[in-house]
Each structure stands twice: as structure tokens, then as C-alpha cells.
Design an enzyme around this catalytic site. Structure first.
Site, PDB file in Angstrom:
ATOM      1  N   GLN A  65       7.490   2.715  -6.220  1.00  0.00           N
ATOM      2  CA  GLN A  65       8.405   3.622  -5.518  1.00  0.00           C
ATOM      3  C   GLN A  65       9.774   3.635  -6.192  1.00  0.00           C
ATOM      4  O   GLN A  65      10.404   4.700  -6.345  1.00  0.00           O
ATOM      5  CB  GLN A  65       8.568   3.177  -4.061  1.00  0.00           C
ATOM      6  CG  GLN A  65       7.298   3.142  -3.241  1.00  0.00           C
ATOM      7  CD  GLN A  65       6.656   4.500  -3.095  1.00  0.00           C
ATOM      8  OE1 GLN A  65       7.339   5.503  -2.945  1.00  0.00           O
ATOM      9  NE2 GLN A  65       5.347   4.538  -3.154  1.00  0.00           N
TER      10      GLN A  65
ATOM     11  N   TYR B 287       0.820  -1.227   0.000  1.00  0.00           N
ATOM     12  CA  TYR B 287       0.000   0.000   0.000  1.00  0.00           C
ATOM     13  C   TYR B 287       0.844   1.263   0.000  1.00  0.00           C
ATOM     14  O   TYR B 287       2.054   1.225   0.156  1.00  0.00           O
ATOM     15  CB  TYR B 287      -1.062   0.002   1.086  1.00  0.00           C
ATOM     16  CG  TYR B 287      -0.698  -0.081   2.548  1.00  0.00           C
ATOM     17  CD1 TYR B 287       0.581   0.124   3.036  1.00  0.00           C
ATOM     18  CD2 TYR B 287      -1.715  -0.355   3.478  1.00  0.00           C
ATOM     19  CE1 TYR B 287       0.852   0.061   4.378  1.00  0.00           C
ATOM     20  CE2 TYR B 287      -1.453  -0.417   4.834  1.00  0.00           C
ATOM     21  CZ  TYR B 287      -0.169  -0.194   5.287  1.00  0.00           C
ATOM     22  OH  TYR B 287       0.087  -0.252   6.632  1.00  0.00           O
ATOM     23  N   GLU B 288       0.169   2.406  -0.235  1.00  0.00           N
ATOM     24  CA  GLU B 288       0.813   3.708  -0.453  1.00  0.00           C
ATOM     25  C   GLU B 288       1.754   3.679  -1.655  1.00  0.00           C
ATOM     26  O   GLU B 288       2.785   4.351  -1.672  1.00  0.00           O
ATOM     27  CB  GLU B 288       1.560   4.166   0.805  1.00  0.00           C
ATOM     28  CG  GLU B 288       0.691   4.354   2.025  1.00  0.00           C
ATOM     29  CD  GLU B 288      -0.474   5.299   1.797  1.00  0.00           C
ATOM     30  OE1 GLU B 288      -0.357   6.197   0.937  1.00  0.00           O
ATOM     31  OE2 GLU B 288      -1.513   5.143   2.453  1.00  0.00           O
ATOM     32  N   GLY B 289       1.400   2.904  -2.666  1.00  0.00           N
ATOM     33  CA  GLY B 289       2.245   2.741  -3.842  1.00  0.00           C
ATOM     34  C   GLY B 289       3.169   1.571  -3.647  1.00  0.00           C
ATOM     35  O   GLY B 289       3.990   1.565  -2.722  1.00  0.00           O
TER      36      GLY B 289
END
Length: 605
Positions: A462, A455-457
Site C-alpha cells: 500500500q 490481506y488486501e495488499g
């Protein structure tokens, strides 16, 4: 069930000895925050983490959140713990005093983030997204919205979420379908569906403030047409009281591999009233204020879970007996020889050894410890840079710090969480068959951490963001600036530290060559760069942690006589990192620079 002791001694060492960033120390509002105050905060944080939050980990895993008659109910004990959590002011720790916060810097709040991540990630997520939403609203909303929503969010009576993902789009947010129709009073009617919304609904707070990205009816397609809206679960009256239910409902909650105590929701917005935050069609850049801070915090989640996995592995290795170490096997041979010649001397014994005596187990434990302590030191350095980027008076200094934060954000998010998977896997291995059972709680750490690289990319996203957007930007060659910063820090005196600097020099050279290769390949073969991005991120992560370790070593050698036991531990742990972990750099470099042709030309059946 797992046990946990907050590593306050290591945290205070960093705060007292490595808070040496000149620019950070020039920030006026933090000059009154003394080590004694910080220690008191951390000791209280440890109490609530160890005594109240830690037991919730098992409770939430065995009794997950449920959706019952349209209401999301949290696991047993969550309500009582959350009530205590907000009464003690933990949601307000790093918030602006203007809205009721305590105004602590991230150099302090990051330690608390680590503690509660270690204790129960599921419970932490209910307040974590609230702080992210608070930061976004504080940076981009109008004063009227801030005054209406922030005090209750800071108090913890209201929580917050981040609503990006839809069934049709995850990373590619330009495909979103959620619509926003402007009304005569300046509000918007929001309609659409969002999925995978962490803490999207629950019974812990009076209201939930959703930050939703959507497209206004007259906005262009793609990411250029995305705006950001604040959509409360319940309408808020002019006097601040809660009004009627807004057009937001929970369609379902996900049944997950881990973090089962956290409500991951499908949310339906049906003509829900929303307020625009920031400028029209600039919603993604506004949301990134929240997302970038969240990415660092996700890295800290990986660090926290790694710490509790290490602590329990070390304790188990000290009490579990299995087999003979090679040292005692040699003793047994000597005993047999002695018995043959009728001589007795006290060599060894007939019992098995604690598994911590086995070289392979010791190697795994030192691998965990050296990575964890290096990550914590790097995170503390980054926390200082973050504060400088936000609050220093000199705009050029702020910009330089902001570039460093931008460079290291994907590294902390990805490297810390990848290492969290390695460390929790090793922790299960150390526990043997018991690690695979639910009783010990080790397999839960592995399952709970598994979401952090996603999650969060995702970590691959990233890595791609790092190599294509962060190494170079409008402010110049950021990676070269960072490498030069490290080289300046290598000008450390002392014979004891020279062997470490020599190893660092070699790896700085590899990072420089790898960076130049990336810059050149971006011009000619983006597939080569994409295929190398994960390896590059790991190289940068390892070098950054080695850089942090050098700062620790500098203090350890110079201050050695004042605390021999503590500093000897640091020196030996760093020694393992430089000899056993840092050499991974060369492998990643050689793998990545072999190119991508053999990958892209492969024909899958």
C-alpha cells in the site's frame, strides 16, 4: 470475555456536526436521510452487534471452522446469528433499492462496519466480501447477470468472494495460472487453484458467488491478459432457482493465528462454468472496484478492533489496583512526617491505587483514544468523499473526490491497521498477565487484528502504491491539491484553536518537504523512495488525522456551551494527539530522508 458498547454518541456527533461537505449535501438521494433515521439505524446496529455478534468472537476462536466430508462448517451459533442478520436486512444496508437494498450512504454503513468489526471480525467477513462482490458486479456486469445474482446477494441468501491469490502469486497477479476456455454459448470453463480465499466456502448461505480472475486461452501474458469471471458454487437456473453443483470444491481450510471463525479456503476450480464480468483482459481494473472498497473497509476493521481494545483497557484500568501512584506516594511521605510529630490529618490512605492513576497507563489510554477518535473522524470525511466520487452530478467534482479517495485509501488501510496493532499490543500490556491469557479476550484482539496489515495488499505494498502511483496521476499533483485543501481548512477563527493550527502548520511544512523529496527522488533513486514509502504513509496518515481533529475542534470550541462535558473531552483528547502523537511526523521524516544507500549496500551473510 470482552465487552463492547457501540460509540453511538461519537458517531452521531460526526453525522450531525461534520456532515458539512457541500458536494456531499448536493447528492439528491441522500437529502431525506435524517439524523433521527441514522440514530435509529445505529441503535439497532448496536443491539445486534453487542447482543448477538459479540458472543460469537469467543465461540469462533475456541471452535474454528472445520472441513468435514467436503463441507465447511462454521462455529456454533454462526448459523442462527446469520439468519437473524439477514432477516433484519443488514446485508442490504448500503445496496441499491433496485435490487432490494436500503440505499444508505457509506457515511452510515461505515459506522456499522466498525461496530461488527469490533464485535466479531470472523463473523463480519462472511457478509463483508459479499458486499464487495455486489459492488463489483453492480459496476461491471451485464444487466442479465445483475438481475440474476444481485437480488439474492443483497438479501443475504447468497454470499460472495474475491478469488485472486494462487500458490505461485500473491501481489504479482500477472503470474497467475488459472485458465478460462470460452464455450460456444459465451460462458467459460474455469480451471485452476486459488488460495487464502476469505469465506471461500461455508454453510451459512444457499449459494456462493465467486469472482475469479483468470486468463483466457488467447489472452496475452502478464496483467494485461487478466479477465474477471463470475463462478457460482451452484449453477443458477433461468428462473433463479439453484441447480447442480458447479466445478468448485474446497481443498482445505487454513489453520490461522486469528480470525479462526472465518473460513480461509483453498478452492479448486475444475472446468467450472463462469461468466465474464466486464471487458476481456480488463479484469484487474474491474476487480479493483472491489479491492479498493475492501481496503477502506479493512482500515475500518482496524478501527473497530482498536475501539473494543480501548474500551476493555479503560474498564480494566478503573478496577485493577496495583502499586502507588506518585501522587499518593508523596502523601505517604507526608503521613510519616506527621506520625513522627504526632499530628494526624487525612492525607491519602494505606491502600494501593487503581492503575488508571499511574501516568504511564493514562498515557497509553489517551494514545488509544486520540488515535481512534481521530481515525473515526477521518473515515467519516472519506465516506463523504467516496459518495461524491460515485454520485455527484458534476463530473469534475466527481473526479476531484475520486482522486482524494484514491490518495487516502492506502492511508486508511495501512495506518488504521498498523495503529490497531499498536493499540491491541498496548491493551495487552495494560491488562498485564491477564492480557496474555485467553480468559480476558484481549490477546484474541491482537491475533485477530494481525491479519489486517497483511490481506488486501500488505501495508508495504500500500505504501509503495501511494508514493509511486497516488501522489501524482493523470489528473495532476494530487498531494499538492490535498495539502492546499488542508490549508484552506486552517483558515479557522478563534483564539482557542490557534495553538493547534500553529502545530499543524509545522507538520504541513514537513509533509510538503517530504512530498517534494519523494517527487525528486523518484527521478534519481527509486530505492530511496521505496525505503521511505512506509514512513511517508505514516506522515500522511498523522497529518490527515490531525486535519480531521481540527474539524472536530472547530465545532467543539464554537458549540462548547451546548454540551460542555462532551466537548471538553474532545478538546483534551485532541490536545494529547497534537502534543504526544503528531510529533512522530518529524521522526518519520528524518528517518526516511536519510536515504537507502546504507540499506542497499549492506551485505547479508
Amino acid at each position: 470475555m470482552t465487552t463492547y458498547t457501540a460509540p453511538i454518541e461519537d458517531m452521531m456527533f460526526l453525522y450531525e456536526k461534520l456532515r458539512n461537505n457541500k458536494n456531499y449535501n448536493e447528492i439528491e438521494k441522500y437529502k431525506e436521510i435524517t439524523p433521527d433515521l441514522v440514530k435509529n439505524i445505529l441503535e439497532e446496529a448496536a443491539k445486534i452487534s453487542q447482543n448477538i455478534i459479540l458472543p460469537l468472537a469467543k465461540s469462533g476462536d475456541e471452535n474454528p471452522t472445520i472441513l468435514e466430508n467436503g463441507i465447511v462448517r462454521t462455529p456454533p451459533g454462526y448459523k442462527e446469528a446469520y439468519k437473524k442478520f439477514i432477516e433484519d436486512g443488514w446485508t442490504s444496508l448500503s445496496c441499491d433499492p433496485k435490487y432490494g437494498g436500503q440505499g444508505m450512504p457509506k457515511t452510515v454503513s461505515a459506522f456499522f462496519d466498525e461496530m461488527i468489526s469490533a464485535s466479531s471480525l470472523s463473523f463480519k467477513l462472511y457478509s463483508e466480501l459479499s458486499i464487495g462482490a455486489y459492488n463489483c458486479i453492480n459496476h461491471h456486469a451485464t444487466d442479465s447477470i445483475k438481475n440474476k445474482f444481485l437480488p439474492k446477494m443483497v438479501e443475504g441468501k447468497w454470499s460472495g468472494t474475491m478469488c485472486l491469490t494462487e500458490p505461485i502469486c500473491g501481489t504479482d497477479l500477472g503470474l497467475l495460472k488459472t485458465k478460462a476456455i470460452e464455450q460456444k454459448d459465451g460462458t467459460f470453463k474455469i480451471s485452476g487453484q486459488k488460495i487464502f480465499i476469505t469465506s471461500g466456502d461455508h454453510d451459512l448461505t444457499e449459494n456462493i458467488v465467486h469472482l475469479v480472475i483468470a486468463r483466457a486461452t488467447d489472452s496475452p501474458p502478464g496483467t494485461k491478459g487478466i479477465s474477471l469471471f463470475l463462478v457460482p458454487k451452484f449453477a443458477v437456473n433461468d428462473d433463479g432457482s439453484i441447480g447442480s453443483r458447479n466445478g468448485v470444491s474446497t481443498g482445505s481450510i487454513e489453520s490461522k493465528m486469528g480470525i479462526k471463525g472465518s473460513a480461509t479456503c483453498v478452492l479448486n476450480f475444475d472446468n467450472a462454468t463462469g461468466y465474464m464480468v466486464g471487458s476481456k483482459n480488463k479484469g484487474l481494473s474491474s476487480m479493483f472496484t472491489m479491492m479498493n472498497l475492501e481496503r477502506i473497509v479493512v482500515g475500518i476493521q482496524g478501527l473497530g478492533i482498536s475501539e473494543i481494545a480501548y474500551q476493555n483497557s479503560l474498564a480494566y484500568a478503573k478496577e485493577r489496583k496495583q502499586g502507588k501512584s506518585h501522587k499518593n506516594q508523596s502523601d505517604e511521605i507526608i503521613k510519616k512526617i506527621q506520625k513522627t510529630i504526632k499530628i494526624f490529618l487525612p492525607f491519602g490512605n494505606d491502600k494501593t491505587d487503581f492503575i488508571i492513576e499511574h501516568a504511564d497507563i493514562r498515557k497509553s489510554l489517551l494514545n488509544m483514544k486520540s488515535i481512534i477518535e481521530g481515525e473515526r473522524a477521518l473515515c467519516f470525511w472519506l465516506s463523504q468523499q467516496t459518495e461524491v466520487s460515485l454520485y455527484h452530478k458534476d463530473e469534475n467534482i466527481k473526479k476531484e473526490a475520486s482522486d482524494l479517495v484514491s490518495l487516502m485509501t492506502p492511508v486508511v488501510k495501512s495506518f488504521f491497521t498498523d495503529m490497531g496493532m499498536e493499540i491491541t499490543s498496548d491493551a495487552m500490556q495494560i491488562h498485564g498477565g491477564y492480557g496474555y491469557t485467553k480468559d480476558q479476550g484481549i490477546e484474541q484482539l491482537y491475533r485477530d487484528n494481525r491479519i489486517t496489515p497483511i490481506y488486501e495488499g500488505t501495508n508495504s505494498v500500500q505504501a509503495i502504491d501511494l508514493v509511486f502511483r497516488k501522489l501524482l496521476n493523470n489528473n495532476g499533483d494530487i498531494i499538492d491539491k490535498y495539502i492546499n485543501l488542508i490549508k484552506e481548512d486552517l483558515k479557522i477563527s478563534g483564539e482557542e484553536i490557534k495553538p493547534f493550527i500553529k502545530k499543524m502548520d509545522k507538520n504541513i511544512e514537513l509533509l510538503t518537504e517530504f512530498s517534494d523529496w519523494i517527487k525528486e527522488k523518484i527521478k534519481s533513486s527509486k530505492d530511496d523512495v521505496s525505503a521511505a514509502s512506509n514512513d511517508y504513509l505514516k506522515v500522511l496518515g498523522l497529518v490527515a488525522i490531525a486535519h480531521a481533529w481540527l474539524k472536530v475542534l472547530d465545532v467543539s470550541f464554537k458549540d462548547y456551551k451546548n454540551n460542555k462535558k462532551f466537548y471538553e473531552d474532545k478538546i483534551q483528547t485532541a490536545n494529547f494527539f497534537f502534543n504526544r502523537v503528531l510529533p512522530r511526523v518529524e521522526s518519520y521524516y528524518l528517518t526516511a530522508t536519510s536515504g537507502s544507500k546504507y540499506i542497499m549496500d549492506f551485505k547479508f551473510n
